[in-house]
Design a protein around this motif. Structure first.
Motif, PDB file in Angstrom:
ATOM      1  N   LEU A  49       1.052  -1.326   0.059  1.00 52.34           N
ATOM      2  CA  LEU A  49      -0.080   0.152   0.094  1.00 52.34           C
ATOM      3  C   LEU A  49       0.709   1.409  -0.232  1.00 52.34           C
ATOM      4  O   LEU A  49       0.252   2.453   0.034  1.00 52.34           O
ATOM      5  N   VAL A  50       2.180   1.089  -0.047  1.00 54.85           N
ATOM      6  CA  VAL A  50       3.059   2.382   0.078  1.00 54.85           C
ATOM      7  C   VAL A  50       3.442   2.787  -1.249  1.00 54.85           C
ATOM      8  O   VAL A  50       3.695   2.015  -2.161  1.00 54.85           O
ATOM      9  N   GLY A  51       3.314   4.161  -1.515  1.00 55.81           N
ATOM     10  CA  GLY A  51       3.525   4.868  -2.897  1.00 55.81           C
ATOM     11  C   GLY A  51       2.561   5.787  -3.298  1.00 55.81           C
ATOM     12  O   GLY A  51       1.433   5.742  -3.188  1.00 55.81           O
ATOM     13  N   VAL A  52       3.194   6.960  -3.572  1.00 52.15           N
ATOM     14  CA  VAL A  52       2.354   8.150  -4.249  1.00 52.15           C
ATOM     15  C   VAL A  52       2.145   8.090  -5.710  1.00 52.15           C
ATOM     16  O   VAL A  52       1.063   8.224  -6.071  1.00 52.15           O
ATOM     17  N   GLY A  53       3.113   7.442  -6.290  1.00 52.63           N
ATOM     18  CA  GLY A  53       2.841   7.324  -7.786  1.00 52.63           C
ATOM     19  C   GLY A  53       2.989   8.830  -8.524  1.00 52.63           C
ATOM     20  O   GLY A  53       1.937   9.003  -9.167  1.00 52.63           O
ATOM     21  N   ILE A  54       4.008   9.581  -8.256  1.00 55.21           N
ATOM     22  CA  ILE A  54       3.986  10.955  -8.807  1.00 55.21           C
ATOM     23  C   ILE A  54       4.136  10.725 -10.319  1.00 55.21           C
ATOM     24  O   ILE A  54       3.374  11.837 -10.837  1.00 55.21           O
ATOM     25  N   TRP A  55       4.263   9.571 -10.988  1.00 55.35           N
ATOM     26  CA  TRP A  55       4.451   9.668 -12.336  1.00 55.35           C
ATOM     27  C   TRP A  55       2.873   9.625 -13.086  1.00 55.35           C
ATOM     28  O   TRP A  55       2.769  10.186 -14.065  1.00 55.35           O
ATOM     29  N   LEU A  58       2.366  13.668 -13.573  1.00 61.60           N
ATOM     30  CA  LEU A  58       3.216  14.664 -14.503  1.00 61.60           C
ATOM     31  C   LEU A  58       2.388  15.108 -15.383  1.00 61.60           C
ATOM     32  O   LEU A  58       2.513  16.265 -15.986  1.00 61.60           O
ATOM     33  N   ASN A  59       1.532  14.385 -16.180  1.00 64.00           N
ATOM     34  CA  ASN A  59       0.613  15.016 -17.188  1.00 64.00           C
ATOM     35  C   ASN A  59      -0.706  15.679 -16.790  1.00 64.00           C
ATOM     36  O   ASN A  59      -1.610  16.183 -17.771  1.00 64.00           O
ATOM     37  N   ALA A  60      -0.937  15.756 -15.666  1.00 63.98           N
ATOM     38  CA  ALA A  60      -2.258  16.269 -15.093  1.00 63.98           C
ATOM     39  C   ALA A  60      -2.057  17.817 -14.857  1.00 63.98           C
ATOM     40  O   ALA A  60      -0.937  18.348 -14.801  1.00 63.98           O
ATOM     41  N   PRO A  61      -3.244  18.733 -15.001  1.00 59.99           N
ATOM     42  CA  PRO A  61      -2.960  20.112 -14.895  1.00 59.99           C
ATOM     43  C   PRO A  61      -2.537  20.451 -13.386  1.00 59.99           C
ATOM     44  O   PRO A  61      -3.013  19.572 -12.595  1.00 59.99           O
ATOM     45  N   SER A  63      -3.835  21.975 -10.931  1.00 56.18           N
ATOM     46  CA  SER A  63      -5.022  22.648 -10.481  1.00 56.18           C
ATOM     47  C   SER A  63      -5.057  22.449  -9.017  1.00 56.18           C
ATOM     48  O   SER A  63      -4.241  21.703  -8.235  1.00 56.18           O
ATOM     49  N   SER A  64      -5.665  23.559  -8.035  1.00 61.79           N
ATOM     50  CA  SER A  64      -5.654  23.177  -6.586  1.00 61.79           C
ATOM     51  C   SER A  64      -6.244  21.836  -6.257  1.00 61.79           C
ATOM     52  O   SER A  64      -5.842  21.338  -4.895  1.00 61.79           O
ATOM     53  N   LEU A  65      -7.251  21.299  -7.121  1.00 58.61           N
ATOM     54  CA  LEU A  65      -7.554  19.981  -6.677  1.00 58.61           C
ATOM     55  C   LEU A  65      -6.613  19.006  -6.766  1.00 58.61           C
ATOM     56  O   LEU A  65      -6.349  17.887  -5.807  1.00 58.61           O
ATOM     57  N   VAL A  66      -5.945  18.988  -7.877  1.00 53.88           N
ATOM     58  CA  VAL A  66      -4.824  18.063  -7.965  1.00 53.88           C
ATOM     59  C   VAL A  66      -3.666  18.166  -6.923  1.00 53.88           C
ATOM     60  O   VAL A  66      -3.367  17.113  -6.118  1.00 53.88           O
ATOM     61  N   ILE A  90       5.235  22.355  -3.343  1.00 54.95           N
ATOM     62  CA  ILE A  90       5.054  21.881  -4.599  1.00 54.95           C
ATOM     63  C   ILE A  90       4.911  22.952  -5.756  1.00 54.95           C
ATOM     64  O   ILE A  90       3.891  23.260  -6.153  1.00 54.95           O
ATOM     65  N   PRO A  91       5.968  23.629  -6.052  1.00 56.16           N
ATOM     66  CA  PRO A  91       5.945  24.830  -7.227  1.00 56.16           C
ATOM     67  C   PRO A  91       5.754  24.163  -8.542  1.00 56.16           C
ATOM     68  O   PRO A  91       5.077  24.819  -9.153  1.00 56.16           O
ATOM     69  N   SER A  92       6.063  22.892  -8.519  1.00 57.85           N
ATOM     70  CA  SER A  92       5.661  22.126  -9.898  1.00 57.85           C
ATOM     71  C   SER A  92       5.792  20.823  -9.745  1.00 57.85           C
ATOM     72  O   SER A  92       6.504  20.459  -8.414  1.00 57.85           O
ATOM     73  N   LEU A  93       5.001  19.911 -10.344  1.00 59.84           N
ATOM     74  CA  LEU A  93       5.464  18.416 -10.221  1.00 59.84           C
ATOM     75  C   LEU A  93       6.423  17.638 -10.300  1.00 59.84           C
ATOM     76  O   LEU A  93       6.590  16.781  -9.557  1.00 59.84           O
ATOM     77  N   ASP A  94       7.498  18.416 -11.042  1.00 53.98           N
ATOM     78  CA  ASP A  94       8.753  17.616 -11.071  1.00 53.98           C
ATOM     79  C   ASP A  94       9.822  18.437  -9.945  1.00 53.98           C
ATOM     80  O   ASP A  94      10.957  18.390 -10.333  1.00 53.98           O
ATOM     81  N   ASN A  95       9.158  19.055  -9.036  1.00 54.13           N
ATOM     82  CA  ASN A  95      10.133  20.101  -8.283  1.00 54.13           C
ATOM     83  C   ASN A  95       9.366  20.093  -6.772  1.00 54.13           C
ATOM     84  O   ASN A  95       8.966  21.247  -6.530  1.00 54.13           O
ATOM     85  N   ILE A  96       9.495  18.933  -6.093  1.00 61.25           N
ATOM     86  CA  ILE A  96       8.658  18.917  -4.857  1.00 61.25           C
ATOM     87  C   ILE A  96       9.695  18.858  -3.842  1.00 61.25           C
ATOM     88  O   ILE A  96      10.737  17.898  -4.033  1.00 61.25           O
ATOM     89  N   LYS A  97       9.575  19.630  -2.805  1.00 57.64           N
ATOM     90  CA  LYS A  97      10.390  19.921  -1.578  1.00 57.64           C
ATOM     91  C   LYS A  97       9.754  19.523  -0.400  1.00 57.64           C
ATOM     92  O   LYS A  97       8.751  19.967  -0.194  1.00 57.64           O
ATOM     93  N   ILE A  98      10.160  18.589   0.599  1.00 53.02           N
ATOM     94  CA  ILE A  98       9.516  17.987   1.604  1.00 53.02           C
ATOM     95  C   ILE A  98      10.736  18.028   2.761  1.00 53.02           C
ATOM     96  O   ILE A  98      11.709  17.297   2.355  1.00 53.02           O
TER      97      ILE A  98
END
Length: 105
Positions: A49-55, A58-61, A63-66, A90-98
């Motif tokens: 059950l582990v995993g976010v699946g960021i891939w 990547l093609n999603a807009p 949006s605030s919902l996403v 999360i400034p962009s989906l390929d640049n997430i800082k946690i």
């Protein structure tokens, strides 16, 4: 405070790090966080059950919902691994800082 340690992996090449002829063992919270975000559910045999699946995002807009959905998934997955998020950007989906800290064992 205890820190988790694991065999270190180069985040650019995904190759094992070697030190003095042996596997490098380093603090691994950042590495675990990266693996959790990149992997999808079902990728880990011991924890299916582990995993976010960021891939999948990547093609999603962007949006605030996403973003809300992604933040919730990341927070939940980090909690499963014993990490508490102190800051997430999360400034962009390929640049997430946690930034996260490990809860006491």
């Amino acid at each position: 405070m205890q820190t988790a340690q694991d065999i270190a992996v180069n985040s650019n090449s995904n190759e094992l790090l070697i030190q003095e002829g042996d596997f490098a063992v380093l603090a691994s919270d950042a590495q675990h966080g990266e693996h959790i975000v990149v992997s999808s559910k079902g990728n880990w045999i011991g924890a299916p059950l582990v995993g976010v699946g960021i891939w999948a995002y990547l093609n999603a807009p962007l949006s605030s919902l996403v973003l809300r959905n992604l933040r919730q998934k990341i927070t939940l997955q980090f909690e499963y691994d014993g990490l508490k998020i102190t800051e997430m950007q999360i400034p962009s989906l390929d640049n997430i800082k946690i930034n996260a800290t490990r809860r006491p064992f």
